[in-house]
Design an enzyme around this catalytic site. Sequence first.
Site, PDB file in Angstrom:
ATOM      1  N   PRO A 214       0.905  -1.182  -0.069  1.00 50.66           N
ATOM      2  CG  PRO A 214       0.196  -1.069   2.256  1.00 50.66           C
ATOM      3  CD  PRO A 214       0.993  -1.775   1.443  1.00 50.66           C
ATOM      4  N   GLY A 215       0.365   2.406  -0.597  1.00 49.29           N
ATOM      5  CA  GLY A 215       1.108   3.601  -0.858  1.00 49.29           C
ATOM      6  C   GLY A 215       0.146   4.607  -0.268  1.00 49.29           C
ATOM      7  NE  ARG A 216      -4.239   6.500  -4.272  1.00 51.69           N
ATOM      8  CZ  ARG A 216      -4.294   7.177  -5.579  1.00 51.69           C
ATOM      9  NH1 ARG A 216      -4.191   8.680  -5.453  1.00 51.69           N
ATOM     10  NH2 ARG A 216      -3.584   6.764  -6.634  1.00 51.69           N
TER      11      ARG A 216
ATOM     12  NE  ARG B 219      -3.157  11.973  -7.128  1.00 54.40           N
ATOM     13  CZ  ARG B 219      -4.543  12.012  -6.880  1.00 54.40           C
ATOM     14  NH1 ARG B 219      -5.132  12.739  -6.428  1.00 54.40           N
ATOM     15  NH2 ARG B 219      -5.157  10.775  -7.530  1.00 54.40           N
TER      16      ARG B 219
ATOM     17  CE1 TYR C  48      -2.370  10.120 -13.337  1.00 54.92           C
ATOM     18  CE2 TYR C  48      -2.176  11.284 -11.284  1.00 54.92           C
ATOM     19  CZ  TYR C  48      -1.628  10.546 -12.346  1.00 54.92           C
ATOM     20  OH  TYR C  48      -0.497   9.901 -12.084  1.00 54.92           O
TER      21      TYR C  48
ATOM     22  CB  CYS D 181       2.483  30.215 -18.559  1.00 55.14           C
ATOM     23  SG  CYS D 181       3.308  31.205 -17.484  1.00 55.14           S
ATOM     24  CD  GLU D 182       0.943  23.536 -19.324  1.00 58.68           C
ATOM     25  OE1 GLU D 182       0.165  22.764 -19.524  1.00 58.68           O
ATOM     26  OE2 GLU D 182       2.218  23.183 -19.180  1.00 58.68           O
TER      27      GLU D 182
ATOM     28  CE1 TYR E  83       1.874   7.005  -6.186  1.00 59.64           C
ATOM     29  CE2 TYR E  83      -0.191   6.920  -5.127  1.00 59.64           C
ATOM     30  CZ  TYR E  83       1.104   6.349  -5.660  1.00 59.64           C
ATOM     31  OH  TYR E  83       1.074   4.836  -5.452  1.00 59.64           O
TER      32      TYR E  83
HETATM   33  N1  LLP Z   1       2.819  -1.736  -6.093  1.00 57.06           N
HETATM   34  C1  LLP Z   1       2.714  -1.408  -7.536  1.00 57.06           C
HETATM   35  C2  LLP Z   1       3.231  -2.477  -8.163  1.00 57.06           C
HETATM   36  C3  LLP Z   1       2.387  -0.180  -8.066  1.00 57.06           C
HETATM   37  O1  LLP Z   1       2.582   0.041  -9.362  1.00 57.06           O
HETATM   38  C4  LLP Z   1       1.596   0.916  -7.162  1.00 57.06           C
HETATM   39  C5  LLP Z   1       1.213   2.057  -7.656  1.00 57.06           C
HETATM   40  C6  LLP Z   1       1.616   0.436  -5.862  1.00 57.06           C
HETATM   41  C7  LLP Z   1       1.955  -0.806  -5.497  1.00 57.06           C
HETATM   42  C8  LLP Z   1       0.988   1.435  -4.715  1.00 57.06           C
HETATM   43  O2  LLP Z   1      -0.543   1.725  -5.049  1.00 57.06           O
HETATM   44  P1  LLP Z   1      -1.299   2.618  -3.859  1.00 57.06           P
HETATM   45  O3  LLP Z   1      -1.291   1.667  -2.899  1.00 57.06           O
HETATM   46  O4  LLP Z   1      -0.611   3.808  -3.796  1.00 57.06           O
HETATM   47  O5  LLP Z   1      -2.453   2.710  -4.851  1.00 57.06           O
HETATM   48  N2  LLP Z   1       0.478   8.723  -9.596  1.00 57.06           N
HETATM   49  C9  LLP Z   1      -0.889   8.227  -9.552  1.00 57.06           C
HETATM   50  C10 LLP Z   1      -0.823   6.853  -8.783  1.00 57.06           C
HETATM   51  C11 LLP Z   1      -0.022   5.900  -9.528  1.00 57.06           C
HETATM   52  C12 LLP Z   1      -0.066   4.667  -8.819  1.00 57.06           C
HETATM   53  C13 LLP Z   1       1.300   3.562  -9.546  1.00 57.06           C
HETATM   54  N3  LLP Z   1       1.470   2.543  -8.960  1.00 57.06           N
HETATM   55  C14 LLP Z   1      -1.988   9.101  -8.610  1.00 57.06           C
HETATM   56  O6  LLP Z   1      -1.406  10.154  -8.290  1.00 57.06           O
HETATM   57  O7  LLP Z   1      -3.008   8.910  -8.574  1.00 57.06           O
END
Ligand code: LLP
Length: 422
Positions: free
Chosen positions: A276-278, A314, A318, A346-347, A375
């Site tokens: 998990p990241g987000r 973001r 997105y 400037c966009e 992110y």
């Molecule tokens: N594992 C892999 C292999 C991944 O590609 C990713 C995210 C994660 C884990 C973590 O995912 P999360 O738990 O954070 O959803 N920049 C974009 C999000 C890109 C995610 C890329 N991969 C945004 O701002 O929404």
Amino acid sequence: MHHFTYNNGVLHAEDVPLPRIAAEVGTPFYCYSHATMTRHYVVFRDAFGSLDINVCFAMKANSNLAVVRTLAEIGAGADVVSGGELQIALKAGVPANKIVFSGVGKTDAEIRLALACNVGQMNVESEDELLRISAAATQLKKEVRVALRVNPDVAAGTHDKISTGRKDDKFGIDWTLVPDLYRKARTLPGVIPSAIAVHIGSQITNLAPFEAAFLRVRELGLMLRADGIPIDHLDLGGGLGVPYDHDAEPPPLPADYAAMVKRTLGDLGCKLTFEPGRLIVGNAGIMVARVIACKEGPSRQFVIVDAAMNDLVRPAMYGAHHEILPVHERPMASPVKPYDVVGPVCETADRFAQDYRLPSMERGDLVAFMTAGAYGAVMSSSYNARPLIPEVMVKGSAYAVVRRRPTFEQMMALEQLPPWLA
Ligand code: LLP
């Protein structure tokens, strides 16, 4: 749940009033709450009860050294996708055996670095990569656990740009080709093919696509075991969404996600890794900016803030929604107006929100962009020669700058004129 709340009409990060940080550090800046990120980690980890799990924080969401150290201190591993992230993880104190090296394009140099550091697992994205890992491991006299990353052909139901598990996405290995590749992997030196990895996308707000992907992994795992390949690790990726918009349906809770995991894979006796990241850092961070000017268009009111798309991309990239709060709370009854909240770049893409209802805004007001811990800073750039903005971490009543704003000289330090211009 997070620790950015109003106290006596002023938005605080834990016990620190944000105007104090703004005065001392300058705007714009990112601000992280130590209590929020540690809480999210613990809630996620504890949701799995007695299952044998490893939570590898996806550093792509936020690779600030202090953030990674905070999580490493409470036992987190790391999911890294570059040599840079790998080195930050080690510097932050993440034990090498708790590091998973993922990423769809690993260079030979990155493969060698990962092997030399003895990472716990490498997630393999193609046959070619498997062969390169095996060759490098043999040369370095190392052995590494590898997981083939399966592309399960499942649509995650999230934004197209962050969906990764459909058959035409660049990620993973077509699930129908995976069994043969495991058979091949067994014959290769330097690699121990005892794991399966899957990750279908990010900001997923429904459990059904996860479950579909995990059932496919289950099927594969049982098939491979029947074939004599001892699968004992499953890496289920990240992707669980967080609430950005409080008017929208909230995403599933970690407890619901964990119950689904137990139901679909709990009986296999595998060690489970999550990335998990987000979920860990998303709402543990905000970006604070100051209003430079309010500008009246023929039919729109613009609030121009000192943060821009280069600091938080973001919304431009997105169409993402980030709640915007005035740092000084207004009385409930104050009239609200629809504003376009924009940055100075400037966009026209440099717009954080359109028709966003805010109380009357004035030059000098501070605003907070919520849920910007994932992110946010990691995706920033110095477009328009704007310096990267500082990152601050708050813990209780203490705060510290955990990445400084560069000076103009530091920004320019890597540039030089060629001999014919010097
Ligand atoms: N594992 C892999 C292999 C991944 O590609 C990713 C995210 C994660 C884990 C973590 O995912 P999360 O738990 O954070 O959803 N920049 C974009 C999000 C890109 C995610 C890329 N991969 C945004 O701002 O929404």
